[in-house]
Design an enzyme around this catalytic site. Structure first.
Site, PDB file in Angstrom:
ATOM      1  N   CYS A   2      31.767 -46.737  27.584  1.00 19.96           N
ATOM      2  CA  CYS A   2      32.576 -47.342  28.938  1.00 19.96           C
ATOM      3  C   CYS A   2      32.127 -46.770  30.051  1.00 19.96           C
ATOM      4  CB  CYS A   2      33.873 -47.637  28.492  1.00 19.96           C
ATOM      5  SG  CYS A   2      34.437 -48.188  26.901  1.00 19.96           S
ATOM      6  N   LYS A 599      26.028 -43.585  25.400  1.00 19.53           N
ATOM      7  CA  LYS A 599      25.224 -42.418  25.583  1.00 19.53           C
ATOM      8  C   LYS A 599      26.270 -41.290  25.531  1.00 19.53           C
ATOM      9  CE  LYS A 599      21.651 -39.980  27.223  1.00 19.53           C
ATOM     10  NZ  LYS A 599      20.801 -39.538  26.329  1.00 19.53           N
TER      11      LYS A 599
END
Length: 604
Positions: A2, A599
């Site tokens: 997010c 990530k």
């Protein structure tokens, strides 16, 4: 995992939000949205899919000087437009974006929000309804309603809130989730990390857990939840726009693989002087000397980097090293030695699982070292010490250069401690020279990309399963290589200790099963691993060999230049990174943004 971006002031909010969200794509997401406002109108636009899908829905009349945007990676509720952020309150007056997980959202819903209508299934929608209730039903001011909501909400969060009736202000709060303030002339910003704001500003302000920030175009006010105003210094980020662009590369991952020789040389210039003497913070060296055991805590690729350095750290520091999966240690910390020291490896410095361990370590008075790529990150702020790996921004979800940089940075640490202890092996270990040879080895491997692509096409074009095998450090590289292949090609792949094949795994070998064997370090290792190769070949496996120079035989597939055994994991992993890249590319997949992955994993 997010991303949030917001801006208030004299800028085109729509352009800034969209550019910021594009820079946050590397964090992973499945939907996105923006809320843009000016004195005359507001616009809320959301979309499932990529940022390009959201951009296609934005008309030319969507303009404003204040706005908030979000990329969502589903944790509560499926990937739908109703579940995408921003979310609105019951009347639509308040608009909220949120990263994190609200643990008591069901309690809030039943206790405070009976009769409210919800469009989706997210915990975030519960939060904005709660804020709206306190303003519109209980008649609190916006600030007091926000504070009261924060006192009730439990869990991790980074919030950015707007009031559509007063669009010159953004309210911000955080707890256990990263958030930064960006400072400008006539405008201010908020974002999950500096990457999304670097086009607009290089001046940033950190905010800490359970702090509230009020942003207007000319002022940034930071308080605790009791309203006490706090003083926060700003800092200048060292990012460059050229660092976060792909240039002529088709994918960030290939660019980042190619950058690894430069990263090795950058680490040499950072942690060694002109005469080759290693320079590491003396306080870190002393802390390790005082420890009776080192515990490396990490997740994913960083966990594998820890394994790849274990033997080196033990041999050069004379200190036992244990590895731990951070997500497990957060819930069950094993019996520790009398004088432990924790080393936390994290590319982003924001890994929630690692932070959970660090919080416990700090409470127990255990010294800690964060090895990270991001200065000012949560782990770097909260650990006792920090070593930066200076790999530059890593955008591709699959980590490459951060892995090799972590190993190299820990090599400098191990040598520095060994030298301080007077250990002859450390004194004889010419790390600057050896790491220079590693950089050359990487360059030699990278010059053989066409060969690797050809081998991958023959080996992995249609397979659904594959195996990596190796012994010693090659086993640790095999684990990382298997993870990389899984991440971006979606091939089910496992990395095994070659000697364990006969203890069960060999039952999975059948005709044309791809087996990639890694061989480095010594003739003894090579001899035994080749014995395992014969075992799988006899059962029909399609074998590809990655072999260190000097241990190679006629018929081996990929030859890697010989380097010092401590640093062999760096050289040996490069072909496996290329194998994963070409396997993904040949299958027509998005190399940089594999499905379901983020990530930076900022929730537990």
């Amino acid at each position: 995992m997010c991303g949030i971006v917001g801006v208030v002031g004299n800028r085109n909010a729509t352009d800034i939000l969209m550019q910021g969200l594009e820079k946050l794509e590397y964090r992973g997401y499945d939907s996105a949205g923006i809320f843009v406002a000016n004195a005359n109108q507001t616009n809320l636009i959301k979309s499932v899919g990529r940022i390009a899908d959201l951009r296609a829905k934005i008309g030319i009349d969507v303009a404003g000087s204040t706005g908030i945007g979000h990329t969502r990676w589903a944790t509560h509720g499926q990937s739908t437009e109703d579940n995408a952020h921003p979310h609105t309150s019951q009347t639509g007056r308040f608009v909220l974006v949120h990263n994190g997980v609200i643990e008591n959202y069901l309690h809030i819903k039943t206790e405070f929000l009976a009769g409210h209508d919800f469009k989706g299934q997210t915990d975030t929608e519960i939060a904005v309804h709660l804020i709206g209730k306190f303003v519109e039903e209980d008649k609190l001011s916006v600030l007091e309603a926000f504070k009261k909501s924060l006192s009730i909400i439990e869990g991790s969060y980074a919030f950015a809130l707007m009031d559509s009736q007063a669009t010159d202000t953004i309210y911000v709060a955080k707890n256990k989730s990263p958030l930064l303030i960006g400072l400008g002339e006539g405008y201010n910003m908020v974002c999950s990390d500096a990457m999304a704001m670097i086009r607009e500003t290089s001046e940033f302000m950190e905010i800490h857990d359970k702090e509230l920030v009020i942003l207007t175009k000319d002022k940034v006010t930071v308080t605790d939840y009791d309203g006490k105003e706090l003083i926060r210094d700003s800092y200048t980020a060292e990012l460059d726009l050229s660092d976060i662009g792909k240039g002529t590369y088709p994918f960030y991952m290939l660019k980042e693989i190619d950058e690894q020789p430069t990263v090795m040389r950058q680490l040499i210039s950072t942690y060694a002087d002109e005469t080759g003497n290693v320079q590491v913070d003396p306080a870190i060296i002393t802390s390790i000397q005082e420890a009776d055991r080192l515990y490396i805590l990490a997740a994913g690729t960083s966990y594998h980097a820890g394994f790849a350095t274990k033997n080196m750290l033990e041999q050069l520091t004379d200190t036992p090293v244990e590895l731990g999966v951070a997500s497990e240690w957060g819930y069950h910390m094993p019996l520790l030695s009398k004088k432990p020291m924790f080393i936390l490896l994290s590319q982003s410095g924001e890994t929630a699982d690692s932070r959970q361990v660090l919080v416990k370590a700090n409470a127990m008075g255990i010294p800690s070292l964060t090895v990270t790529n991001v200065p000012g990150s949560t782990l770097s702020r909260e650990a006792t010490y920090t070593m930066l790996i200076h790999a530059g921004p890593e955008i591709a979800v699959a980590s490459t250069k951060a892995y090799t940089a972590q190993i190299a940075a820990l090599a400098f640490l191990a040598k520095a401690v060994g030298e301080a202890n007077g250990k002859q092996e450390a004194l004889d270990f010419n790390l600057v020279h050896e790491l220079s040879l590693v950089a050359q080895s990487i360059e030699a491997t990278l010059s053989e990309k066409d060969l690797v692509a050809e081998k991958v096409q023959a080996l992995l074009a249609t397979t659904r399963n594959a195996f990596y095998i190796g012994r010693g450090n090659d086993y640790y590289v095999a684990m990382e290589a298997a993870l990389k292949l899984k991440e971006i090609s979606y091939i089910q792949c496992e990395g095994f200790a070659a000697g364990e094949l006969k203890h069960g795994t060999i039952s999975l070998i059948e005709e044309d099963t791809p087996v990639i064997a890694l061989i480095s370090s010594s003739q003894l290792v090579a001899s035994h691993t080749r014995g395992n190769i014969q075992e799988v070949a006899a059962r029909g496996a399609h074998v590809l060999t990655v072999v260190e120079e000097g241990l190679d035989r006629e018929g081996d597939d990929i030859i890697v230049n010989k380097v010092h055994p401590f640093l062999a994991p760096i050289a040996m992993v490069i072909p496996t990174q290329l194998i994963a890249y070409y396997a993904s590319l040949q299958r027509g997949l998005d190399v940089d943004k594999p499905r379901n992955l983020a990530k930076a994993v900022t929730v537990e």
